[in-house]
Write a protein that holds these residues in place. Structure first.
Motif, PDB file in Angstrom:
ATOM      1  N   PRO A   1       0.901  -1.344   0.063  1.00  0.00           N
ATOM      2  CA  PRO A   1       0.105   0.035   0.025  1.00  0.00           C
ATOM      3  C   PRO A   1       1.092   1.422  -0.085  1.00  0.00           C
ATOM      4  CG  PRO A   1      -0.924  -1.486   1.703  1.00  0.00           C
ATOM      5  CD  PRO A   1       0.798  -2.041   1.208  1.00  0.00           C
ATOM      6  N   LEU A   2       2.040   1.237   0.322  1.00  0.00           N
ATOM      7  CA  LEU A   2       3.053   2.300   0.394  1.00  0.00           C
ATOM      8  C   LEU A   2       4.048   2.170  -0.664  1.00  0.00           C
ATOM      9  CD1 LEU A   2       3.748   2.242   4.304  1.00  0.00           C
ATOM     10  CD2 LEU A   2       2.108   3.460   3.070  1.00  0.00           C
ATOM     11  N   PRO A   3       4.482   3.520  -1.361  1.00  0.00           N
ATOM     12  CA  PRO A   3       5.616   3.550  -1.960  1.00  0.00           C
ATOM     13  C   PRO A   3       6.537   3.154  -1.160  1.00  0.00           C
ATOM     14  CG  PRO A   3       5.133   5.883  -1.357  1.00  0.00           C
ATOM     15  CD  PRO A   3       4.059   4.976  -0.844  1.00  0.00           C
ATOM     16  N   HIS A   4       7.543   2.164  -1.873  1.00  0.00           N
ATOM     17  CA  HIS A   4       8.739   1.414  -1.195  1.00  0.00           C
ATOM     18  C   HIS A   4       9.858   0.741  -2.065  1.00  0.00           C
ATOM     19  CE1 HIS A   4       6.084  -2.022  -2.178  1.00  0.00           C
ATOM     20  NE2 HIS A   4       7.138  -2.882  -1.952  1.00  0.00           N
ATOM     21  N   LEU A   5      10.831   0.532  -1.451  1.00  0.00           N
ATOM     22  CA  LEU A   5      12.006  -0.253  -1.923  1.00  0.00           C
ATOM     23  C   LEU A   5      12.607  -1.366  -1.007  1.00  0.00           C
ATOM     24  CD1 LEU A   5      13.565  -0.894  -4.826  1.00  0.00           C
ATOM     25  CD2 LEU A   5      15.136   0.948  -3.922  1.00  0.00           C
ATOM     26  N   VAL A   6      12.599  -2.588  -1.309  1.00  0.00           N
ATOM     27  CA  VAL A   6      13.231  -3.512  -0.477  1.00  0.00           C
ATOM     28  C   VAL A   6      14.630  -3.611  -1.049  1.00  0.00           C
ATOM     29  CG1 VAL A   6      13.077  -6.059   0.309  1.00  0.00           C
ATOM     30  CG2 VAL A   6      10.938  -4.708  -0.245  1.00  0.00           C
ATOM     31  N   CYS A   7      15.501  -3.138  -0.350  1.00  0.00           N
ATOM     32  CA  CYS A   7      16.882  -3.180  -0.532  1.00  0.00           C
ATOM     33  C   CYS A   7      17.551  -4.335   0.312  1.00  0.00           C
ATOM     34  CB  CYS A   7      17.451  -1.888   0.234  1.00  0.00           C
ATOM     35  SG  CYS A   7      17.089  -0.402  -0.741  1.00  0.00           S
ATOM     36  N   TYR A   8      17.930  -5.453  -0.267  1.00  0.00           N
ATOM     37  CA  TYR A   8      18.254  -6.493   0.184  1.00  0.00           C
ATOM     38  C   TYR A   8      19.634  -6.178   0.870  1.00  0.00           C
ATOM     39  CZ  TYR A   8      20.838 -11.214   0.493  1.00  0.00           C
ATOM     40  OH  TYR A   8      21.460 -12.349   0.913  1.00  0.00           O
ATOM     41  N   ALA A   9      19.799  -6.726   2.132  1.00  0.00           N
ATOM     42  CA  ALA A   9      21.048  -6.458   2.856  1.00  0.00           C
ATOM     43  C   ALA A   9      22.111  -7.319   2.295  1.00  0.00           C
ATOM     44  CB  ALA A   9      21.128  -6.603   4.427  1.00  0.00           C
ATOM     45  N   VAL A  10      23.142  -6.927   1.556  1.00  0.00           N
ATOM     46  CA  VAL A  10      24.124  -8.072   0.739  1.00  0.00           C
ATOM     47  C   VAL A  10      24.767  -8.789   1.790  1.00  0.00           C
ATOM     48  CG1 VAL A  10      26.085  -7.904  -0.727  1.00  0.00           C
ATOM     49  CG2 VAL A  10      24.163  -6.549  -1.109  1.00  0.00           C
ATOM     50  N   LYS A  11      25.182  -7.914   3.071  1.00  0.00           N
ATOM     51  CA  LYS A  11      26.222  -8.810   3.977  1.00  0.00           C
ATOM     52  C   LYS A  11      25.561 -10.201   4.365  1.00  0.00           C
ATOM     53  CE  LYS A  11      24.270  -6.106   7.959  1.00  0.00           C
ATOM     54  NZ  LYS A  11      23.426  -5.098   7.140  1.00  0.00           N
ATOM     55  N   ALA A  12      24.180 -10.422   4.246  1.00  0.00           N
ATOM     56  CA  ALA A  12      23.722 -11.754   4.372  1.00  0.00           C
ATOM     57  C   ALA A  12      24.118 -12.895   3.686  1.00  0.00           C
ATOM     58  CB  ALA A  12      22.036 -11.783   4.581  1.00  0.00           C
ATOM     59  N   ALA A  13      23.830 -12.544   2.362  1.00  0.00           N
ATOM     60  CA  ALA A  13      24.801 -13.701   1.563  1.00  0.00           C
ATOM     61  C   ALA A  13      24.638 -13.020   0.179  1.00  0.00           C
ATOM     62  CB  ALA A  13      23.622 -14.860   1.313  1.00  0.00           C
ATOM     63  N   GLY A  14      26.121 -12.732  -0.084  1.00  0.00           N
ATOM     64  CA  GLY A  14      26.489 -11.921  -0.948  1.00  0.00           C
ATOM     65  C   GLY A  14      26.871 -12.345  -2.463  1.00  0.00           C
ATOM     66  N   ASN A  15      26.505 -13.701  -2.597  1.00  0.00           N
ATOM     67  CA  ASN A  15      27.196 -14.241  -3.941  1.00  0.00           C
ATOM     68  C   ASN A  15      26.304 -13.528  -5.193  1.00  0.00           C
ATOM     69  OD1 ASN A  15      26.913 -16.122  -6.277  1.00  0.00           O
ATOM     70  ND2 ASN A  15      28.405 -17.276  -4.897  1.00  0.00           N
ATOM     71  N   VAL A  16      27.232 -13.040  -5.964  1.00  0.00           N
ATOM     72  CA  VAL A  16      26.511 -12.297  -7.339  1.00  0.00           C
ATOM     73  C   VAL A  16      25.258 -12.991  -8.041  1.00  0.00           C
ATOM     74  CG1 VAL A  16      28.695 -10.964  -7.699  1.00  0.00           C
ATOM     75  CG2 VAL A  16      28.297 -13.261  -8.820  1.00  0.00           C
ATOM     76  N   ALA A  17      25.156 -14.305  -7.893  1.00  0.00           N
ATOM     77  CA  ALA A  17      24.112 -15.128  -8.477  1.00  0.00           C
ATOM     78  C   ALA A  17      22.879 -14.918  -7.594  1.00  0.00           C
ATOM     79  CB  ALA A  17      24.454 -16.602  -8.642  1.00  0.00           C
ATOM     80  N   ILE A  18      23.203 -14.879  -6.352  1.00  0.00           N
ATOM     81  CA  ILE A  18      21.884 -14.518  -5.318  1.00  0.00           C
ATOM     82  C   ILE A  18      21.328 -13.028  -5.714  1.00  0.00           C
ATOM     83  CG2 ILE A  18      21.173 -14.296  -3.085  1.00  0.00           C
ATOM     84  CD1 ILE A  18      23.036 -16.534  -2.348  1.00  0.00           C
ATOM     85  N   LEU A  19      22.409 -12.146  -5.659  1.00  0.00           N
ATOM     86  CA  LEU A  19      21.958 -10.885  -6.026  1.00  0.00           C
ATOM     87  C   LEU A  19      21.362 -10.564  -7.539  1.00  0.00           C
ATOM     88  CD1 LEU A  19      25.379  -8.914  -4.488  1.00  0.00           C
ATOM     89  CD2 LEU A  19      23.300  -9.927  -3.262  1.00  0.00           C
ATOM     90  N   LYS A  20      21.737 -11.214  -8.372  1.00  0.00           N
ATOM     91  CA  LYS A  20      21.176 -11.063  -9.702  1.00  0.00           C
ATOM     92  C   LYS A  20      19.614 -11.788  -9.434  1.00  0.00           C
ATOM     93  CE  LYS A  20      21.430 -12.140 -14.548  1.00  0.00           C
ATOM     94  NZ  LYS A  20      20.738 -10.739 -14.807  1.00  0.00           N
ATOM     95  N   LEU A  21      19.484 -12.844  -8.778  1.00  0.00           N
ATOM     96  CA  LEU A  21      18.040 -13.260  -8.728  1.00  0.00           C
ATOM     97  C   LEU A  21      17.293 -12.456  -8.224  1.00  0.00           C
ATOM     98  CD1 LEU A  21      16.406 -16.199  -8.831  1.00  0.00           C
ATOM     99  CD2 LEU A  21      17.033 -16.394  -6.321  1.00  0.00           C
ATOM    100  N   LEU A  22      17.726 -11.856  -7.173  1.00  0.00           N
ATOM    101  CA  LEU A  22      16.779 -10.603  -6.462  1.00  0.00           C
ATOM    102  C   LEU A  22      16.675  -9.460  -7.150  1.00  0.00           C
ATOM    103  CD1 LEU A  22      18.214 -11.616  -2.725  1.00  0.00           C
ATOM    104  CD2 LEU A  22      15.867 -12.042  -3.662  1.00  0.00           C
ATOM    105  N   GLY A  23      17.757  -9.065  -7.777  1.00  0.00           N
ATOM    106  CA  GLY A  23      17.838  -7.894  -8.430  1.00  0.00           C
ATOM    107  C   GLY A  23      16.871  -8.041  -9.669  1.00  0.00           C
ATOM    108  N   ASP A  24      16.846  -9.117 -10.216  1.00  0.00           N
ATOM    109  CA  ASP A  24      15.903  -9.243 -11.481  1.00  0.00           C
ATOM    110  C   ASP A  24      14.474  -9.248 -11.178  1.00  0.00           C
ATOM    111  OD1 ASP A  24      18.301  -9.448 -13.062  1.00  0.00           O
ATOM    112  OD2 ASP A  24      17.895 -11.770 -13.509  1.00  0.00           O
ATOM    113  N   ALA A  25      14.217  -9.512  -9.653  1.00  0.00           N
ATOM    114  CA  ALA A  25      12.802  -9.565  -9.192  1.00  0.00           C
ATOM    115  C   ALA A  25      12.326  -8.173  -8.630  1.00  0.00           C
ATOM    116  CB  ALA A  25      12.845 -10.683  -8.071  1.00  0.00           C
ATOM    117  N   GLY A  26      13.450  -7.137  -8.704  1.00  0.00           N
ATOM    118  CA  GLY A  26      13.114  -5.856  -8.446  1.00  0.00           C
ATOM    119  C   GLY A  26      13.544  -5.158  -7.110  1.00  0.00           C
TER     120      GLY A  26
END
Length: 424
Positions: free
Chosen positions: A50-75
């Motif tokens: 309901p609110l304008p928002h951005l979910v910014c995943y905390a890279v320090k939790a699991a920072g493999n570039v494949a995981i980041l791309k998976l999540l980034g491609d999902a917005g």
């Protein structure tokens, strides 16, 4: 919920039997479920919808570039705390306008790098950092969006090593100093205040500390607006906990958290940023480990694994709990016995748990540490000259190694003997 389930008596990651991965990659090894990662990201998006928002995943939790791309491609956006994490996010294809730069010890070089390459905002942690960033931005002829991380002096009621919102913690600026700091930002070149940042800790299992912190942020928002500042974003941090022990009551759901956000700050008309890491990645990953030896001791029995504290440091560092299960499901009513589960590192602290009731697992049998996706691989080291643990990503029936285990030659080859020590 996760996607690590028994099928026909064999533990699977989505549609892949985990013994297949263990046999191919070896152990220890981290395995992540893409479906779980995406599900948890979606839960936060839905909670804040309901609110304008951005979910910014905390890279320090699991920072493999494949995981980041998976999540980034999902917005997803990204929350980074170092130039290295920033570079990982960019390598994964995340645009600078979706990356937030946090962290208490940003260097001048790091700040200059993100200004050259694009950044959504920088979350300021101290007044010296604020003035340094102003000098750098002015010298580059740019204006950088900033927030100030305020320390609300709220007890997150979590482990002392991951509490970040008390006055005694190193993070942020005392909230009582905020109005003076924002006034100085307005006078400094190269800075444009766009919002407020707050983060009180990690692995919170109660919403009340969030409620207290966000109420203070709401009051500060109104005060700063009265002072003439445009407060358009609220970065509310991360910290929502996960159930590490399946026998425990589950922490609040993202939907509960979203309702709290709407209740406490939803009336302010701000864009909401949050920085979850653990809740997205934690239950999305497991650590596979093999039993090297079964050892009897004086009044206790040990399972000695090929995984160690250098692969998963959380139990040694925090006394953290991880459920441990065999890859082959025990029969109903199967006998169990208490074991101390330990690793091979030469430290007594290399202990995962004590007197844990487990079914019989033979030497060579493989166990899975559940809920190991967050702060597992990212905190791993090569202590005792043990190669870094590999990582595997599963999506449906497909799987791939996304970080290989280095060979001993590769590990040692990164080091060099100076000429003056070389043999004559």
């Amino acid at each position: 919920m996760d996607h690590f389930l028994y099928r026909d008596g064999v533990l699977h990651a989505e549609d892949v039997p985990l013994p297949e991965i263990a046999a191919s990659v070896g152990t220890p090894a981290y395995v992540y479920s893409a479906a779980t990662l995406l599900r948890h990201l979606r839960l936060f998006d839905e909670a804040l919808a309901p609110l304008p928002h951005l979910v910014c995943y905390a890279v320090k939790a699991a920072g493999n570039v494949a995981i980041l791309k998976l999540l980034g491609d999902a917005g997803a956006g990204m929350d980074v705390v170092s130039e290295g994490e920033y570079r990982r996010a960019r390598a994964a294809g995340i645009p600078g306008e979706r990356i937030v730069f946090s962290g208490v010890g940003k260097t001048r070089a790091e700040m200059a790098h993100v200004l050259r390459n694009g950044i959504r905002q920088i979350n300021l942690e101290s007044e010296p950092e604020m003035r340094a960033l102003s000098e750098i931005a002015a010298s580059m002829g740019v204006e950088v969006p900033v927030t100030v991380r305020v320390n609300p002096d709220v007890d997150a009621k979590t482990h002392e090593k991951i509490s970040t919102g008390l006055a005694e913690n190193k993070f942020g600026i005392p909230i009582a100093r905020a109005r003076a700091v924002y006034a100085e930002i307005a006078r400094l070149p190269g800075l444009r205040a766009v919002g407020i940042d707050v983060h009180i800790g990690s692995q919170l299992t109660d919403l009340q500390p969030f409620r207290e912190a966000y109420a203070k942020v709401a009051d500060l928002t109104m005060a700063l607006r009265a002072d003439g500042h445009r407060i358009e974003r609220l970065d509310l941090g991360g910290g929502l906990g996960i159930p590490y022990a399946r026998s425990n009551l589950a922490p609040p759901l993202p939907s509960d958290y979203g309702a709290l956000v709407r209740e406490t700050v939803g009336h302010l008309g701000c864009e909401i940023e949050i920085e979850p890491g653990r809740l997205i990645a934690g239950n999305a990953g497991i650590l596979l480990a093999s039993v090297v030896w079964r050892k009897g001791g004086e009044g206790r029995d040990f399972l000695i694994l090929d995984a160690a504290m250098n692969d998963l440091v959380r139990p040694a560092m925090y006394g953290a709990h991880h459920d441990i299960v065999p890859l082959h499901e025990p029969a109903p009513g199967a006998e169990t016995a208490p074991y101390d589960v330990v690793g091979p590192v030469c430290e007594t602290g290399d202990t995962f748990c004590k007197a844990r009731e487990l079914p019989h697992v033979p030497e060579g049998g493989v166990l899975a540490f559940r809920s190991a996706g967050a702060y597992g691989a990212t905190m791993a080291s090569e202590y005792n000259a043990r190669p870094l643990v590999p990582e595997v990503l599963v999506q449906g029936s497909d799987w791939a190694v996304i970080r290989p285990r280095p060979s001993y030659e590769e590990m040692i080859g990164r080091e060099a003997i100076p000429d003056w020590l070389a043999a004559p």
